[in-house]
Write a protein that holds these residues in place. Structure first.
Motif, short mmCIF file in Angstrom:
data_model
loop_
_atom_site.label_atom_id
_atom_site.label_comp_id
_atom_site.label_asym_id
_atom_site.label_seq_id
_atom_site.Cartn_x
_atom_site.Cartn_y
_atom_site.Cartn_z
N HIS A 22 0.82 -1.09 0.10
CA HIS A 22 -0.09 -0.02 0.01
C HIS A 22 0.91 1.02 0.08
O HIS A 22 0.61 2.28 -0.38
N ASP A 23 2.11 1.12 0.43
CA ASP A 23 3.03 2.15 0.53
C ASP A 23 3.63 2.69 -0.85
O ASP A 23 4.71 2.16 -1.23
N SER A 24 3.03 3.55 -1.48
CA SER A 24 3.33 3.86 -2.93
C SER A 24 4.74 4.71 -2.80
O SER A 24 5.47 4.50 -3.92
N ALA A 25 5.01 5.25 -1.86
CA ALA A 25 6.35 5.97 -1.70
C ALA A 25 7.63 4.97 -1.57
O ALA A 25 8.67 5.27 -1.65
N GLY A 26 7.14 3.64 -1.28
CA GLY A 26 8.28 2.68 -1.05
C GLY A 26 9.12 2.63 0.16
O GLY A 26 9.86 1.95 0.40
N TYR A 27 8.11 3.27 1.20
CA TYR A 27 8.72 3.08 2.50
C TYR A 27 7.60 2.20 3.45
O TYR A 27 6.40 2.28 3.24
N MET A 28 8.26 1.82 4.62
CA MET A 28 7.31 1.29 5.76
C MET A 28 6.47 2.13 6.22
O MET A 28 6.98 3.25 6.55
N TYR A 29 5.27 1.86 6.34
CA TYR A 29 4.20 2.81 7.11
C TYR A 29 4.77 3.27 8.39
O TYR A 29 4.80 2.50 9.11
N GLU A 30 4.84 4.42 8.75
CA GLU A 30 5.34 4.89 10.17
C GLU A 30 4.01 5.49 10.70
O GLU A 30 3.47 6.64 10.49
N PRO A 31 3.29 4.85 11.73
CA PRO A 31 2.22 5.24 12.43
C PRO A 31 2.62 6.54 13.36
O PRO A 31 3.34 6.84 13.74
N ARG A 32 1.38 7.44 13.00
CA ARG A 32 1.31 8.88 13.73
C ARG A 32 0.74 8.65 15.16
O ARG A 32 0.48 9.81 15.94
N TYR A 33 0.50 7.42 15.58
CA TYR A 33 0.12 7.11 17.05
C TYR A 33 0.85 6.71 18.05
O TYR A 33 1.79 6.29 17.70
N SER A 34 0.74 6.89 19.24
CA SER A 34 1.55 6.73 20.40
C SER A 34 1.37 5.17 20.43
O SER A 34 0.64 4.53 20.07
N SER A 35 2.52 4.62 21.11
CA SER A 35 2.50 3.15 21.36
C SER A 35 1.42 2.68 22.00
O SER A 35 0.56 1.62 21.93
N GLU A 55 -19.33 -0.05 14.42
CA GLU A 55 -19.60 1.32 15.28
C GLU A 55 -18.30 2.26 14.72
O GLU A 55 -18.46 3.59 15.05
N PHE A 56 -17.22 1.72 14.16
CA PHE A 56 -16.35 2.72 13.96
C PHE A 56 -16.34 3.16 12.41
O PHE A 56 -17.10 2.79 11.66
N ALA A 57 -15.29 3.88 11.71
CA ALA A 57 -15.35 4.51 10.40
C ALA A 57 -14.66 3.25 9.57
O ALA A 57 -13.56 3.46 9.19
N ILE A 58 -15.31 2.18 9.34
CA ILE A 58 -15.07 1.14 8.25
C ILE A 58 -16.23 0.55 7.79
O ILE A 58 -17.32 0.32 8.38
N SER A 59 -16.21 0.21 6.36
CA SER A 59 -17.45 -0.49 5.86
C SER A 59 -17.47 -1.99 6.33
O SER A 59 -16.69 -2.30 6.71
N LYS A 60 -18.85 -2.32 5.87
CA LYS A 60 -18.93 -3.66 6.13
C LYS A 60 -17.94 -4.74 5.18
O LYS A 60 -17.73 -5.70 5.97
N THR A 61 -17.90 -4.26 4.10
CA THR A 61 -16.97 -5.00 3.19
C THR A 61 -15.58 -5.15 3.74
O THR A 61 -15.09 -6.26 3.94
N ARG A 62 -15.02 -4.06 4.33
CA ARG A 62 -13.70 -4.13 5.00
C ARG A 62 -13.67 -4.80 6.38
O ARG A 62 -12.65 -5.49 6.83
N GLY A 87 -7.78 -4.02 0.17
CA GLY A 87 -8.45 -2.88 0.09
C GLY A 87 -8.46 -1.82 1.13
O GLY A 87 -8.94 -1.06 1.48
N LEU A 88 -7.34 -2.15 2.06
CA LEU A 88 -7.25 -1.18 3.05
C LEU A 88 -5.88 -0.41 2.79
O LEU A 88 -4.89 -0.85 2.95
N SER A 89 -6.10 0.91 2.42
CA SER A 89 -5.05 1.90 2.32
C SER A 89 -4.66 2.62 3.52
O SER A 89 -5.22 2.48 4.51
N VAL A 90 -3.48 3.20 3.52
CA VAL A 90 -3.20 4.27 4.75
C VAL A 90 -4.18 5.23 5.08
O VAL A 90 -4.48 5.22 6.22
N LYS A 91 -5.01 5.61 4.29
CA LYS A 91 -5.94 6.84 4.54
C LYS A 91 -6.95 6.07 5.00
O LYS A 91 -7.68 6.60 6.26
N THR A 92 -7.39 4.85 4.73
CA THR A 92 -8.63 4.25 5.15
C THR A 92 -8.14 3.59 6.69
O THR A 92 -9.06 3.81 7.55
N LEU A 93 -7.00 3.24 6.82
CA LEU A 93 -6.77 2.80 8.24
C LEU A 93 -6.47 3.99 9.21
O LEU A 93 -7.08 3.51 10.26
#
Length: 323
Positions: A22-35, A55-62, A87-93
């Motif tokens: 999913h990372d089109s830039a070619g790098y490992m995704y670095e989460p912006r969330y705390s541990s 109940e969260f921001a995610i479709s039934k298909t995902r 089907g799970l992109s960084v933006k969706t995640l």
């Protein structure tokens, strides 16, 4: 290609980390969330049922894809593994993660501390942080379709103040100038309120009828949200909100699969004075409603249930209903 597939399939057995596709830039995704936040997110994703995840921001298909991935591969160990789900992109995640983080609040119920999904943030657009329920005296819910706009004006004391509908002209032209003239007339007939709410209905702009529907809602939003003639509290910065699609139907248990059943039977109950969460309505409003045909009753019923849902969930923050 075969080698790549084999390596990806062995991802969890390897000591090294494969870069998510999913990372089109070619790098490992670095989460912006705390541990701590990541730990909480992974706990929710690994332990929640399909119903709880909905109940969260995610479709039934995902949700289905997440569950199948877990059944096949076991619990997620980090957020990069979540990105391996089809089907799970960084933006969706990140949208999902944001809804999980903001949705965990603690409230006190007597001496017992209860942790639950009591956040209103995922239920409305714009965010519920713009709503100070203490200063809201009444809400108008608008049920909009391509031919009729129905509405219900409800006070915070659950009194139905106004209940009516407006039939749009037949053959209405999908042109901004024509629509604006029609909707200005609609606005004049609408009761004044502190807040207005519409359902955040999903539609495709590929069809002309859906485009017309989109334009109607957009112009209504602009007219109501920017009305300078309405005197309301300075603490109300936004006046028009969109309640999550099907939230009202879920609240009143009107869903069969993904389809809504008639709202009229529910409305009949909440208009009864013996009902626990009843809505009081003047005799003239009841008589007018009874005289309508079945289609018109359904349109008015949808507007009323939307308004009651918004009042309970967002304005009054009814913990029982939210849970």
């Amino acid at each position: 290609m075969r080698i790549l597939k084999h390596v990806v399939s062995q991802r969890r057995k390897c000591a090294f980390i494969i870069r998510p596709l999913h990372d089109s830039a070619g790098y490992m995704y670095e989460p912006r969330y705390s541990s701590e936040q990541q730990k909480k997110i992974l706990q929710i994703l690994n332990d929640s049922s399909r119903g709880n995840l909905a109940e969260f921001a995610i479709s039934k298909t995902r949700i289905e894809r997440l569950q199948k991935f877990l059944e096949k591969n076991g619990p997620f160990r980090d957020l990069n593994e979540v990105l391996e789900v089809e089907g799970l992109s960084v933006k969706t995640l990140e949208r999902l993660c944001d809804s999980i983080i903001s949705d965990k609040e603690q409230v006190k119920d007597g001496s017992k501390k209860v942790v639950g999904r009591l956040s209103r943030s995922g239920l409305v657009i714009p965010s519920a942080k713009f709503i100070n329920g203490n200063v809201v005296k009444n809400v108008v819910g608008l049920h909009v379709n391509r031919s009729v706009i129905s509405w219900a004006n409800l006070s915070r004391d659950r009194e139905l103040l106004h209940w009516d509908m407006y039939e749009l002209p037949s053959g209405i032209k999908n042109h901004p100038c024509h629509l604006y003239e029609v909707l200005v007339d609609v606005k004049k007939k609408l009761p004044q309120a502190d807040l207005y709410v519409m359902e955040d209905v999903r539609y495709s702009l590929q069809h002309l009828s859906d485009l017309l529907f989109h334009h109607i809602r957009t112009i209504l939003f602009m007219l109501l949200n920017n009305d300078q003639n309405v005197s309301c509290s300075s603490e109300i910065s936004h006046r028009v909100f969109f309640l999550r699609h099907l939230a009202s139907a879920r609240l009143f248990e009107r869903l069969v699969g993904n389809e809504k059943v008639s709202a009229q039977s529910v409305v009949s109950k909440i208009l009864e004075t013996t009902f626990q969460n009843s809505v009081s309505a003047d005799c003239s409003l009841r008589i007018t409603y009874s005289a309508k045909n079945s289609v018109e009753k359904e349109l008015l019923s949808e507007a009323l249930l939307l308004t009651v849902s918004f009042m309970d969930l967002i304005v009054l923050k009814n913990i029982k209903e939210l849970s």
